[in-house]
Every structure is written in C-alpha cells, then in structure tokens.
Design an enzyme around this catalytic site. Structure first.
Site, short mmCIF file in Angstrom:
data_model
loop_
_atom_site.label_atom_id
_atom_site.label_comp_id
_atom_site.label_asym_id
_atom_site.label_seq_id
_atom_site.Cartn_x
_atom_site.Cartn_y
_atom_site.Cartn_z
N ARG A 12 0.84 -1.20 0.00
CA ARG A 12 0.00 0.00 0.00
C ARG A 12 0.87 1.25 0.00
O ARG A 12 2.03 1.22 0.40
CB ARG A 12 -0.94 0.03 1.20
CG ARG A 12 -0.24 0.18 2.56
CD ARG A 12 -0.17 1.62 3.03
NE ARG A 12 0.64 1.79 4.21
CZ ARG A 12 1.92 2.08 4.19
NH1 ARG A 12 2.56 2.20 3.04
NH2 ARG A 12 2.60 2.24 5.31
N HIS A 19 0.55 8.85 10.98
CA HIS A 19 0.52 8.89 12.45
C HIS A 19 -0.86 9.31 12.95
O HIS A 19 -0.98 10.00 13.96
CB HIS A 19 1.62 9.80 12.99
CG HIS A 19 3.00 9.21 12.81
ND1 HIS A 19 3.50 8.26 13.67
CD2 HIS A 19 3.95 9.42 11.86
CE1 HIS A 19 4.72 7.92 13.26
NE2 HIS A 19 5.01 8.60 12.17
N ASP A 21 -3.54 6.76 12.50
CA ASP A 21 -4.33 5.53 12.69
C ASP A 21 -4.41 5.15 14.17
O ASP A 21 -5.50 4.95 14.71
CB ASP A 21 -3.84 4.37 11.80
CG ASP A 21 -2.39 3.96 11.99
OD1 ASP A 21 -1.63 4.66 12.69
OD2 ASP A 21 -2.01 2.91 11.40
N GLY A 104 11.05 -3.46 2.93
CA GLY A 104 11.62 -2.55 3.92
C GLY A 104 11.71 -1.12 3.43
O GLY A 104 12.53 -0.34 3.91
N ASP A 150 -1.80 -0.19 7.46
CA ASP A 150 -1.18 -0.99 6.39
C ASP A 150 -2.03 -2.21 6.08
O ASP A 150 -2.31 -2.52 4.92
CB ASP A 150 0.22 -1.46 6.82
CG ASP A 150 1.17 -0.32 7.10
OD1 ASP A 150 0.77 0.85 6.94
OD2 ASP A 150 2.31 -0.60 7.50
P1 ADP Z 1 7.89 -2.51 4.79
O1 ADP Z 1 6.68 -3.15 5.39
O2 ADP Z 1 7.74 -1.04 4.65
O3 ADP Z 1 8.35 -3.13 3.51
P2 ADP Z 1 9.06 -3.47 7.23
O4 ADP Z 1 10.36 -3.20 7.89
O5 ADP Z 1 7.83 -3.16 7.98
O6 ADP Z 1 9.08 -2.70 5.83
O7 ADP Z 1 8.98 -5.00 6.81
C1 ADP Z 1 10.04 -5.60 6.10
C2 ADP Z 1 10.28 -6.98 6.67
O8 ADP Z 1 9.16 -7.85 6.32
C3 ADP Z 1 11.48 -7.67 6.05
O9 ADP Z 1 12.66 -7.33 6.76
C4 ADP Z 1 11.13 -9.14 6.22
O10 ADP Z 1 11.38 -9.57 7.55
C5 ADP Z 1 9.63 -9.14 6.03
N1 ADP Z 1 9.27 -9.43 4.61
C6 ADP Z 1 8.55 -8.65 3.79
N2 ADP Z 1 8.40 -9.22 2.57
C7 ADP Z 1 9.03 -10.41 2.63
C8 ADP Z 1 9.24 -11.48 1.68
N3 ADP Z 1 8.77 -11.45 0.43
N4 ADP Z 1 9.95 -12.55 2.10
C9 ADP Z 1 10.44 -12.60 3.36
N5 ADP Z 1 10.29 -11.63 4.27
C10 ADP Z 1 9.60 -10.54 3.92
MG MG Z 2 5.89 -2.77 7.29
#
Ligand code: ADP
Ligand code: MG
Length: 335
Positions: A12, A19, A21, A104, A150
């Site tokens: 999304r 900030h 929600d 991430g 999210d």
């Molecule tokens: P965002 O949600 O903004 O991408 P976050 O830090 O909240 O960033 O989440 C990222 C984390 O989610 C990654 O470090 C991993 O642990 C997990 N993750 C997300 N997508 C995958 C994927 N396709 N395979 C494995 N882990 C994933």
């Molecule tokens: Mg996230």
C-alpha cells in the site's frame, strides 16, 4: 499432498494521513499493484509450517502451535509466526513466498506478507478481521505498537480507488483516483531508522494528549493548543490538522482539483516535520526537489518517517524515478 493454494496480498501507499491511525484519526491509503504471493499446499498439522522466500536465504519452519513468535529465527519468520500464533491453523503448510514489492521501503511488504500468509493458511473472515489479525501479528513480530492502516489498506483495496479510513469508526469509504494523474513513490535513499522506539514515543504522546482533551478524532485546533506542554500540544496539533487535511485532500481528489490536493500534501509534510518531528533533512530535501519539478502537484513523506519514501501526485510522466503505483484490489485467494 494436500490442496494447492495461492494467495496474494498487495502493498500500500498512504496518500495522506500519517501517524493518525493509532490516534483514531483519518487517513487515505490505497492498495497497489505490487504485493506478496504465497503459493503451496496444505499438509498435516503435525508437519508444521514450512516456507521459503525468494528474498531471504533461510527458510521458516514452525509448529502450528508456535509459542513465542518474537523469538523465531530467521527474523522474517516472526511475521509468519505472528500470523500462525493468531490464526492457530488446523493444517500445516508447505510453500514459497515471492514478492514484487521493494522490501523494507515503506510500501508495506510486511503487512502484505502477513495477509498473504493468513489467507494461504486458511483464514476465513471479513477483510476487517483479516486486517486486525495482521496488525496483531505485526505488533507481536516487530515489537512496535503499530496501527492498522497498512493491513486495512491491503485487505480492503479496490481497483481505481483510494480508501478514506476513519480509525475511530473503522469506516472505509472508497475515493476514486482520477486516471489523468500519476502517483509516484520515490525512495529517499535513507533507510528507516529509530522508527520503532520513536514510534512508541509518538503513540504515547497522542494517548497523553487524548487523556487531556478527549479523543483526537473529535478535538479542535483550540483543544490541541490548550495543552500546556508545548511538545504534547504540537503532537495533538499534527493529528487534528492532519485529519482535516485528509478530508480536504479526498474532496479535492474527487473534484479533480490537483492544486488543492497537492497543497494538502505539502502541508501534511510540514506538519509531520515540524509538529510531529518524524521527517529528516533527506526527506525534506526530496520533497523540495520534487516540488520544484514541473508537473508535480504535491509530495510528502509517506509512512512512519525517519527515512523511507515520499509519495508524489503528478501529471503522467512528470517523474522519471521511483515506482508508479495504481490503486488495486485487496488481498485475495486464487490468482
Ligand atoms: P515494509 O513493510 O515497509 O516493507 P518493514 O520493515 O515493515 O518494511 O517490513 C520488512 C520486513 O518484512 C522484512 O525485513 C522481512 O522480515 C519481512 N518481509 C517482507 N516481505 C518479505 C518477503 N517477500 N519474504 C520474506 N520476508 C519478507
Ligand atoms: Mg511494514
């Protein structure tokens, strides 16, 4: 081998309303065309959960009655374990995770992973219940007291529409996104740092402000400015004014008034920077650079801040960087 299953959940982008929600306010996110797919087959419960990810070196292997999701290794398994812990699946599952999202980077790969895993493991309930389950999983996995934006955006997405969400009533109202504009997400190049601890502090400040002036959903600017502690007053002022900007932005988008929509985005960024103190010099400089680019109507940091991404509202083709995202359908089984 058990039944073959394929689940997809979108990432999304939040157009405006950050900030808000966890403070019971308003936001306007949309599900996007990029997301996470979980594909595999159901197995006996005794075989547990076994998932690989194309984006991670190590697989996740868990029992269906996992006890402590926060202690699971590798770390990405905590999101899976959070879902398993909340869902208590009656089957095992063996499969693979693939993603078209940058991970991430603020497009919510984590919520998208949680929701795709939940659907693959047999979640049966409403989109809102799916979002609530994902939020609990995220909180358990990350240790951050995050809101539900999210997961709600990923669960409730609609093609061509952003979602005006009221986090007090949990009402979700679709807002058509005009097709003569482009929504572009640009990464600042700055990884999100300190997001966890600072996030908890911001949430606590909003709760302290609400204890003084009542729910921020209904508070006025005068209420916010009546708070003696200048920092708490500024935090409350951000939420109160951001709620008004979300409404103004939704009305402007509906009316096709891109100048008004863009102005609300710049004001939102300034409020996040000055009153909520979640921007960085790198994010501020990126917003200013985009603002000076012809064809850009508005730009603001999107997500928790402290690095990560900026979202821009532009004429088609105005930016030659970032990800062009389209409002898309929500999490689903079977494609
Ligand atoms: P965002 O949600 O903004 O991408 P976050 O830090 O909240 O960033 O989440 C990222 C984390 O989610 C990654 O470090 C991993 O642990 C997990 N993750 C997300 N997508 C995958 C994927 N396709 N395979 C494995 N882990 C994933
Ligand atoms: Mg996230």
């Amino acid at each position: 081998m058990g039944e073959r299953v394929r689940a997809f959940a979108p990432g999304r982008v939040n157009l405006i309303g950050d900030h808000t929600d966890y403070a019971g306010g308003l936001a306007l996110p949309m599900a996007i065309q990029l997301g996470t797919t979980v594909e595999g087959h159901r197995t006996d419960a005794a075989a547990g959960i076994r998932l690989t990810s194309a984006d991670q070196p190590d697989p996740v292997v868990l029992p269906v009655d996992v006890a402590d999701p926060a202690a699971v290794a590798p770390p990405w398994g905590r999101y899976v374990a959070g879902v398993v812990h909340e869902l208590r699946p009656v089957h095992g599952f063996e499969g693979a995770v693939t993603s078209t999202l940058p991970i991430g980077s603020g497009l919510s790969s984590s919520a998208s992973l949680e929701l795709a895993v939940a659907l693959a493991l047999g979640f049966a309930g409403s989109p809102r219940e799916l979002a609530e389950l994902g939020q609990r999983a995220e909180q358990v996995a990350s240790g951050v007291p995050c809101g539900i934006m999210d997961q709600l955006a990923s669960a409730c997405g609609e093609a061509g529409r952003a979602l005006l969400v009221d986090f007090t009533t949990m009402a979700v109202e679709p807002v058509p996104v005009p097709d003569h504009i482009e929504i572009v997400v640009v990464h600042s190049g700055q990884p999100r740092e300190l997001a966890g601890s600072a996030y908890g502090e911001r949430r606590a400040s909003c709760e302290a402000a609400a204890a003084l002036i009542g729910p921020l959903h209904d508070a006025t600017l005068e209420d916010a400015e009546s708070i003696a502690d200048p920092r708490l007053a500024a935090r409350a002022r951000h939420v109160v004014t951001e709620n008004a900007r979300v409404r103004a932005f939704a009305a402007a988008l509906t009316a096709g008034d891109l100048a008004a929509a863009g102005a609300a985005m710049y004001e939102s960024h300034a409020s996040l920077a000055v009153d909520f103190e979640v921007s960085t010099p790198v994010l501020d400089a990126l917003v200013e650079r985009l603002r000076a680019t012809p064809g850009v109507h508005g730009a603001r940091l999107t997500g928790a801040g402290f690095g990560g991404c900026v979202v821009a509202l532009t004429d088609p083709g105005a930016l030659r960087e970032g990800w062009v995202v389209h409002a898309s359908a929500g999490a689903r089984l079977g494609d």
